[in-house]
Design a protein around this motif. Structure first.
Motif, PDB file in Angstrom:
ATOM      1  N   ASP A 149       0.844  -1.234  -0.063  1.00 16.11           N
ATOM      2  CA  ASP A 149      -0.177  -0.075  -0.105  1.00 16.11           C
ATOM      3  C   ASP A 149       0.936   1.319  -0.096  1.00 16.11           C
ATOM      4  O   ASP A 149       0.461   2.130  -0.749  1.00 16.11           O
ATOM      5  CB  ASP A 149      -0.941   0.071   1.159  1.00 16.11           C
ATOM      6  CG  ASP A 149      -2.099  -0.986   1.125  1.00 16.11           C
ATOM      7  OD1 ASP A 149      -2.181  -1.491   0.166  1.00 16.11           O
ATOM      8  OD2 ASP A 149      -2.893  -1.170   2.071  1.00 16.11           O
ATOM      9  N   GLU A 166       0.652   4.085  -2.619  1.00 19.58           N
ATOM     10  CA  GLU A 166       0.406   5.467  -2.587  1.00 19.58           C
ATOM     11  C   GLU A 166       1.420   6.423  -3.095  1.00 19.58           C
ATOM     12  O   GLU A 166       0.885   7.507  -3.373  1.00 19.58           O
ATOM     13  CB  GLU A 166       0.030   5.765  -1.044  1.00 19.58           C
ATOM     14  CG  GLU A 166      -0.393   6.983  -0.746  1.00 19.58           C
ATOM     15  CD  GLU A 166      -1.010   7.023   0.894  1.00 19.58           C
ATOM     16  OE1 GLU A 166      -1.345   7.981   1.286  1.00 19.58           O
ATOM     17  OE2 GLU A 166      -0.731   5.917   1.472  1.00 19.58           O
ATOM     18  N   LYS A 208      -5.497   1.478  -3.351  1.00 25.49           N
ATOM     19  CA  LYS A 208      -5.581   0.493  -2.162  1.00 25.49           C
ATOM     20  C   LYS A 208      -5.496  -0.911  -3.007  1.00 25.49           C
ATOM     21  O   LYS A 208      -5.334  -2.035  -2.234  1.00 25.49           O
ATOM     22  CB  LYS A 208      -6.891   0.326  -1.314  1.00 25.49           C
ATOM     23  CG  LYS A 208      -6.795   1.812  -0.546  1.00 25.49           C
ATOM     24  CD  LYS A 208      -5.731   1.670   0.596  1.00 25.49           C
ATOM     25  CE  LYS A 208      -5.731   2.804   1.553  1.00 25.49           C
ATOM     26  NZ  LYS A 208      -4.762   2.735   2.820  1.00 25.49           N
TER      27      LYS A 208
END
Length: 431
Positions: free
Chosen positions: A243, A247, A275
């Motif tokens: 994750d 991101e 996600k």
């Protein structure tokens, strides 16, 4: 619909890779019913969605779509989806098809729960537009709009769903942005019956807007990131593992950056797409192996907006994003389907229960969506070309026993044979 009036809306999108009836597996529970796994967190009583909206891109082989031969496929898809929804929802809920819309390979189906919203659905409208060459429908969008009466006021609220398939390939960012603006200008709906104006309205003339599809925006990373000089697909692959890395990767997403700049998808919000892993381009038959001929990207997206969203806070929405994910187990396409579960806030009480106008989205003062005065001409120019090219392509495919190339060969072979037969026949007649 809950006691406080909030609504569950489930939205799904899938590019089925031109496979027609074979484009989705027989059991759709992974895609259509993941919501039931999280519903218990939202209420003491598990709840089924009030509205399902399911969009497809590349619904069937292109020549069949261009020729307008999509009815059998979309009817079969409708029956299959509805049976799967009703089979797996809690409480044996039943659903009614509100509307379906299809243009070439882009399709959208919307269902409403019989024990709730379906009873108050009215003024159903469908629309389509093409964004391909000469406005053809190989790329484009379809839309469904309807009003739910007695929601907040007698006028209720208007729901608009748009499913789109935009121009492909990483360098064609400007073309994708132009596709979006073309859709805004030409995907037009009639004005509501209560409106004093007779002018058509854009997709933004609504209380709630949902925009989904294979939007084809890619990841574009600068050559200097990371320091190790590797190909861009492998750079992206190295950042898909967790994750935190994804991101960071989202900062190179074309769609996110265009939204931030205010050049496309103005007023729309999106959940945390980073996600889940990029939804394109996978090797066929593989759950988690990318085809590195293309840079892995989040091409398949779902966005939304509601009339209580402030135009001054473009990243915040009063719609709660409960679930936003992809479904890796589907392996018949080079895309993975995506699904989003949204909780719409309770209706805002109107100043008067007899209010005749539904609430509308609020947009930044710098942006005014404008209907294209030549929208009808453009749409039907594209559709005419669709039918001509599609019919010729379909005929050549029939002649070629499933292959247009073989059909072209057979056509010229037959033409040569006819000319050969005609010349001797003429010579005999002369003697």
């Amino acid at each position: 619909m809950s006691r406080d009036g909030s609504l569950f809306v489930q939205v799904g999108s899938y590019n089925t890779n031109l496979q027609g009836g074979a484009g989705v597996p027989q059991d759709l529970v992974d895609w259509l019913v993941p919501t039931l796994q999280v519903a218990s967190f939202l209420s003491k009583e598990p709840r089924a969605p009030d509205i399902f909206a399911i969009g497809f891109q590349e619904l069937l082989p292109l020549h069949l779509g261009l020729a307008g031969l999509s009815k059998a496929v979309i009817d079969d898809r409708d029956a299959h989806i509805c049976s799967q929804i009703e089979k797996h929802t809690l409480g044996n809920e039943s659903y009614t098809l509100v509307a379906k819309a299809v243009n070439v390979g882009v399709a959208l189906l919307v269902y409403a729960r019989d024990s709730g919203v379906a009873r108050r659905v009215c003024e159903v409208q469908t629309q389509w537009t093409g964004t391909g060459p000469a406005y053809m429908g190989n790329k484009g969008a379809v839309g469904i709009r309807f009003r739910v009466s007695d929601r907040g006021s007698k006028a209720g609220e208007v729901f608009t769903f748009v499913c789109a398939h935009l121009t492909a390939h990483e360098p064609k960012l400007a073309r994708r942005v132009a596709d979006y603006h073309h859709i805004v200008g030409t995907l037009l709906f009639p004005p509501p019956p209560s409106s004093p104006s007779s002018s058509p309205t854009t997709m933004y003339s609504t209380s709630h807007l949902f925009f989904l599809g294979d939007l084809n925006f890619r990841i574009t990373m600068p050559p200097s990131h990371p320091p190790v000089q590797t190909s861009q697909p492998h750079k992206v692959l190295s950042m898909l593992k967790d994750d935190a890395s994804r991101e960071q990767l989202k900062e190179f997403d074309q769609l996110l950056n265009q939204r931030r700049k205010g050049t496309a998808f103005i007023g729309l919000r999106e959940g945390p797409f980073w996600k889940f892993k990029c939804t394109y381009k996978y090797k066929l038959g593989e759950v988690d192996r990318y085809n590195t001929k293309r840079t892995p990207s989040w091409t398949d997206r779902i966005m939304y907006a509601t009339h209580t969203d402030s135009p001054d806070t473009s990243e915040k929405s009063n719609i709660t994003n409960i679930l936003y994910t992809s479904i890796p187990s589907y392996v018949t396409s080079d895309h993975k389907p995506v699904v989003c579960l949204l909780l719409l806030p309770p209706p805002t009480a109107a100043s008067s229960p007899e209010t005749c106008e539904p609430p509308m989205l609020r947009l930044p003062s710098s942006y005014t969506p404008t209907p294209d005065p030549r929208a009808t001409l453009k749409r039907y120019t594209g559709r005419t070309l669709d039918r001509i090219i599609g019919s010729i392509w379909w005929l050549l495919t029939v002649v070629g026993a499933g292959s247009a190339i073989v059909g072209i060969f057979n056509f010229f072979l037959g033409l040569a044979a006819w000319r050969w037969w005609k010349v001797p026949a003429a010579s005999v007649a002369d003697t």
